[in-house]
Design a protein around this motif. Structure first.
Motif, mmCIF file in Angstrom:
data_model
loop_
_atom_site.group_PDB
_atom_site.id
_atom_site.type_symbol
_atom_site.label_atom_id
_atom_site.label_comp_id
_atom_site.label_asym_id
_atom_site.label_seq_id
_atom_site.Cartn_x
_atom_site.Cartn_y
_atom_site.Cartn_z
ATOM 1 N N ARG A 149 0.852 -1.185 0.000
ATOM 2 C CA ARG A 149 0.000 0.000 0.000
ATOM 3 C C ARG A 149 0.888 1.235 0.000
ATOM 4 N N ILE A 150 0.501 2.248 -0.733
ATOM 5 C CA ILE A 150 1.253 3.495 -0.785
ATOM 6 C C ILE A 150 1.163 4.170 0.573
ATOM 7 N N TYR A 151 2.279 4.664 1.055
ATOM 8 C CA TYR A 151 2.319 5.296 2.370
ATOM 9 C C TYR A 151 1.363 6.485 2.413
ATOM 10 N N GLY A 152 0.492 6.502 3.398
ATOM 11 C CA GLY A 152 -0.469 7.573 3.569
ATOM 12 C C GLY A 152 -1.787 7.349 2.863
ATOM 13 N N ASP A 153 -1.865 6.352 2.022
ATOM 14 C CA ASP A 153 -3.098 6.058 1.295
ATOM 15 C C ASP A 153 -4.058 5.337 2.225
ATOM 16 N N LYS A 154 -5.322 5.709 2.149
ATOM 17 C CA LYS A 154 -6.324 5.059 2.981
ATOM 18 C C LYS A 154 -6.860 3.822 2.294
#
Length: 160
Positions: A149-154
């Protein structure tokens, strides 16, 4: 000495290539040597062949422990047929294999597991190519589960 389909074969002969067979699948030692060369040159990911061989040996070992008179031992399954050739050179195709570290391992384990299942319970004596084709078909699904998962993505549920 391993027995499969009523034929007794020495495992060391399978490893060194002292048995008759198709070109490229009789000498596991030579296939391993060539695969290590490609790994050292950075042309192949070592995790794919390692996980294919691990998946095949775990599956064959489990079946051998269940009934050693019906199922061949894991070394026989690793060194016979095209499993070694398929693990080293066919499954490690960069176009069809996953790219994430966990995806590569799951991909290899799936191919190794399916190879043994097709060999033993299917109507085919080999099964490596079919297992690789099924693994290639499952590669996008494996990628979707193992993609970080991309860092900061919900999470998707939280966005809507």
């Amino acid at each position: 000495m391993a027995v499969s389909e009523g034929v007794a074969t020495d495992t060391f002969d399978l490893f060194t290539g002292m048995v008759a067979g198709s070109s490229g699948e009789t000498s596991a030692l030579l296939i391993i040597f060539c695969g290590v060369y490609l790994i050292m040159r950075g042309m192949m990911d070592w995790r794919i062949p390692a996980s294919v061989l691990l998946g095949a040996s775990l599956t064959a070992g489990f079946l051998f422990l269940l009934n050693s008179e019906v199922y061949p031992d894991p070394l026989f399954m690793l060194f016979s047929g095209g499993l070694m050739l398929g693990a080293m050179f066919m499954a490690s195709d960069m176009v069809a294999s996953p790219v994430t570290p966990w995806g590569v391992i799951l991909y290899g384990l799936l191919i190794g597991f399916l190879t043994i299942i097709i060999r033993i319970f299917g109507g085919l004596p080999e099964g490596v190519m079919y297992a690789i084709l099924l693994g290639n078909a499952a590669a996008p699904l494996i990628e979707s589960f193992t993609q970080p998962r991309i860092y900061g993505d919900k999470k998707r549920e939280a966005r809507s």
